[in-house]
Design a protein around this motif. Sequence first.
Motif, PDB file in Angstrom:
ATOM      1  N   VAL A 211       0.820  -1.215   0.000  1.00 43.52           N
ATOM      2  CA  VAL A 211       0.000   0.000   0.000  1.00 43.52           C
ATOM      3  C   VAL A 211       0.853   1.265   0.000  1.00 43.52           C
ATOM      4  O   VAL A 211       0.336   2.363  -0.112  1.00 43.52           O
ATOM      5  N   ASN A 212       2.182   1.122   0.141  1.00 43.47           N
ATOM      6  CA  ASN A 212       3.052   2.291   0.090  1.00 43.47           C
ATOM      7  C   ASN A 212       4.422   1.910  -0.450  1.00 43.47           C
ATOM      8  O   ASN A 212       4.730   0.724  -0.616  1.00 43.47           O
ATOM      9  N   ALA A 213       5.226   2.920  -0.721  1.00 41.87           N
ATOM     10  CA  ALA A 213       6.531   2.711  -1.359  1.00 41.87           C
ATOM     11  C   ALA A 213       7.664   2.496  -0.365  1.00 41.87           C
ATOM     12  O   ALA A 213       8.748   2.068  -0.756  1.00 41.87           O
ATOM     13  N   HIS A 214       7.429   2.792   0.922  1.00 46.90           N
ATOM     14  CA  HIS A 214       8.525   2.806   1.898  1.00 46.90           C
ATOM     15  C   HIS A 214       8.469   1.693   2.932  1.00 46.90           C
ATOM     16  O   HIS A 214       9.507   1.320   3.493  1.00 46.90           O
ATOM     17  N   GLY A 215       7.291   1.181   3.250  1.00 43.42           N
ATOM     18  CA  GLY A 215       7.204   0.079   4.194  1.00 43.42           C
ATOM     19  C   GLY A 215       6.747   0.437   5.590  1.00 43.42           C
ATOM     20  O   GLY A 215       6.741  -0.437   6.475  1.00 43.42           O
ATOM     21  N   LEU A 216       6.386   1.706   5.833  1.00 44.54           N
ATOM     22  CA  LEU A 216       5.823   2.042   7.141  1.00 44.54           C
ATOM     23  C   LEU A 216       4.591   1.172   7.382  1.00 44.54           C
ATOM     24  O   LEU A 216       3.836   0.878   6.464  1.00 44.54           O
ATOM     25  N   HIS A 217       4.397   0.778   8.632  1.00 46.06           N
ATOM     26  CA  HIS A 217       3.407  -0.260   8.927  1.00 46.06           C
ATOM     27  C   HIS A 217       1.992   0.120   8.512  1.00 46.06           C
ATOM     28  O   HIS A 217       1.521   1.228   8.718  1.00 46.06           O
ATOM     29  N   ASP A 218       1.326  -0.858   7.922  1.00 36.57           N
ATOM     30  CA  ASP A 218      -0.096  -0.803   7.603  1.00 36.57           C
ATOM     31  C   ASP A 218      -0.569  -2.250   7.604  1.00 36.57           C
ATOM     32  O   ASP A 218       0.111  -3.128   7.074  1.00 36.57           O
ATOM     33  N   ASP A 219      -1.707  -2.502   8.205  1.00 40.23           N
ATOM     34  CA  ASP A 219      -2.199  -3.881   8.294  1.00 40.23           C
ATOM     35  C   ASP A 219      -2.386  -4.522   6.922  1.00 40.23           C
ATOM     36  O   ASP A 219      -2.332  -5.750   6.791  1.00 40.23           O
ATOM     37  N   ASN A 220      -2.608  -3.700   5.898  1.00 50.57           N
ATOM     38  CA  ASN A 220      -2.816  -4.219   4.546  1.00 50.57           C
ATOM     39  C   ASN A 220      -1.536  -4.238   3.714  1.00 50.57           C
ATOM     40  O   ASN A 220      -1.587  -4.437   2.504  1.00 50.57           O
ATOM     41  N   HIS A 221      -0.416  -4.023   4.375  1.00 52.61           N
ATOM     42  CA  HIS A 221       0.892  -4.023   3.707  1.00 52.61           C
ATOM     43  C   HIS A 221       1.674  -5.222   4.245  1.00 52.61           C
ATOM     44  O   HIS A 221       2.229  -5.181   5.342  1.00 52.61           O
ATOM     45  N   TYR A 222       1.709  -6.298   3.479  1.00 54.53           N
ATOM     46  CA  TYR A 222       2.274  -7.538   4.008  1.00 54.53           C
ATOM     47  C   TYR A 222       2.897  -8.379   2.897  1.00 54.53           C
ATOM     48  O   TYR A 222       2.702  -8.125   1.708  1.00 54.53           O
ATOM     49  N   THR A 223       3.638  -9.402   3.327  1.00 59.77           N
ATOM     50  CA  THR A 223       4.273 -10.326   2.391  1.00 59.77           C
ATOM     51  C   THR A 223       4.535 -11.644   3.111  1.00 59.77           C
ATOM     52  O   THR A 223       4.008 -11.870   4.208  1.00 59.77           O
ATOM     53  N   THR A 224       5.373 -12.504   2.517  1.00 59.37           N
ATOM     54  CA  THR A 224       5.784 -13.764   3.134  1.00 59.37           C
ATOM     55  C   THR A 224       7.278 -13.954   2.903  1.00 59.37           C
ATOM     56  O   THR A 224       7.873 -13.288   2.044  1.00 59.37           O
ATOM     57  N   ALA A 225       7.877 -14.866   3.650  1.00 56.96           N
ATOM     58  CA  ALA A 225       9.300 -15.148   3.447  1.00 56.96           C
ATOM     59  C   ALA A 225       9.552 -15.683   2.043  1.00 56.96           C
ATOM     60  O   ALA A 225      10.552 -15.348   1.397  1.00 56.96           O
ATOM     61  N   ARG A 226       8.643 -16.522   1.550  1.00 53.80           N
ATOM     62  CA  ARG A 226       8.801 -17.057   0.192  1.00 53.80           C
ATOM     63  C   ARG A 226       8.766 -15.929  -0.840  1.00 53.80           C
ATOM     64  O   ARG A 226       9.586 -15.871  -1.759  1.00 53.80           O
ATOM     65  N   ASP A 227       7.815 -15.011  -0.696  1.00 50.88           N
ATOM     66  CA  ASP A 227       7.701 -13.921  -1.658  1.00 50.88           C
ATOM     67  C   ASP A 227       8.900 -12.973  -1.567  1.00 50.88           C
ATOM     68  O   ASP A 227       9.377 -12.454  -2.591  1.00 50.88           O
ATOM     69  N   LEU A 228       9.394 -12.728  -0.343  1.00 47.36           N
ATOM     70  CA  LEU A 228      10.571 -11.875  -0.209  1.00 47.36           C
ATOM     71  C   LEU A 228      11.776 -12.497  -0.902  1.00 47.36           C
ATOM     72  O   LEU A 228      12.581 -11.799  -1.519  1.00 47.36           O
ATOM     73  N   THR A 229      11.881 -13.821  -0.812  1.00 48.52           N
ATOM     74  CA  THR A 229      12.956 -14.520  -1.509  1.00 48.52           C
ATOM     75  C   THR A 229      12.849 -14.290  -3.010  1.00 48.52           C
ATOM     76  O   THR A 229      13.849 -14.037  -3.692  1.00 48.52           O
TER      77      THR A 229
END
Length: 305
Positions: A211-229
């Motif tokens: 939901v944003n370009a920087h990563g400041l916390h938002d409940d709808n801003h998420y990922t997984t370890a697999r996706d980060l890889t």
Amino acid sequence: MRITERLNKMIKCAAVTLVTATLILSSGAVINADIEQPSLQIPRLEDIHYASYCVYDKTADKIVISDNEDGQIYPASMTKIMTGSLALDYLDTEAFLTCSQNAIDGISYDSTTMGLCVGESTTVSELMYGLLLPSGNDAANVLGEGVVEALIQKYPADSDRVGPDGVNASYLEEQLGLTSQEILDGYRLTAFAVLMNLRAQNWGCTGTHFVNAHGLHDDNHYTTARDLTTMLSHACENPDFVKAAAEKFGSQCVVVAIDVKRREGQEDKFPCGYEVVIAGGTKPTGIDALWWAKEVNRLGCGEIL
């Protein structure tokens, strides 16, 4: 620092492994580095506390070891991996972007920043370093706005041209229910998040939403370890990420693995007699191995395998 178009294309073919941490899976292992560092006591894997992890072999294209790799986590500043990837694909590194009031208003008062001021013009290259080294949230927003403007200008809604993600401005218009001008006037960062999610989808990330370009916390801003890889794997194909990693962590933390095959009788194409290959040696790249080794060393690589 300008990265040539030729190098950008070639590095995407070469096998690059960016190493920022290594787990030694043995009890009480001691690592003695030869870079004047004290001995490091490496804990056992079972003694490490974590929410999830995923170790991926890029050359073999397989996960080596993982745990809860599909569990939802918040990416925080690792969001900037995606932001930087989009910026490098849509923007010229020597182009100037101007910091808007909206870019500054879009970060919290206690944000980590590179110190931009409203109205200040900065090159994309400098913004990339501001994004990745001090983890500048201001740089993230300026780059995000710049990407959206570039997409709308280069790939307008009424044209047949599409950008690196296979869409033009009509995609943003459809997703947001706004005209391109309305997006430029007040919804650039919202549109950038739409583009981030499209790229994540194109890369095969199934548990990610931005939901944003920087990563400041938002409940709808998420990922997984697999996706980060997956995102890291794609990002490490870009030389600017390799250079920034060397600046941030030191050249000793950047390792490039080069797989080669002998090419007898083709010295006109491969002066050293060897060609760089990827995908476990199954795909040729057309790159001379010695040239490539020298090039990645110039970029900041501290070790070549």
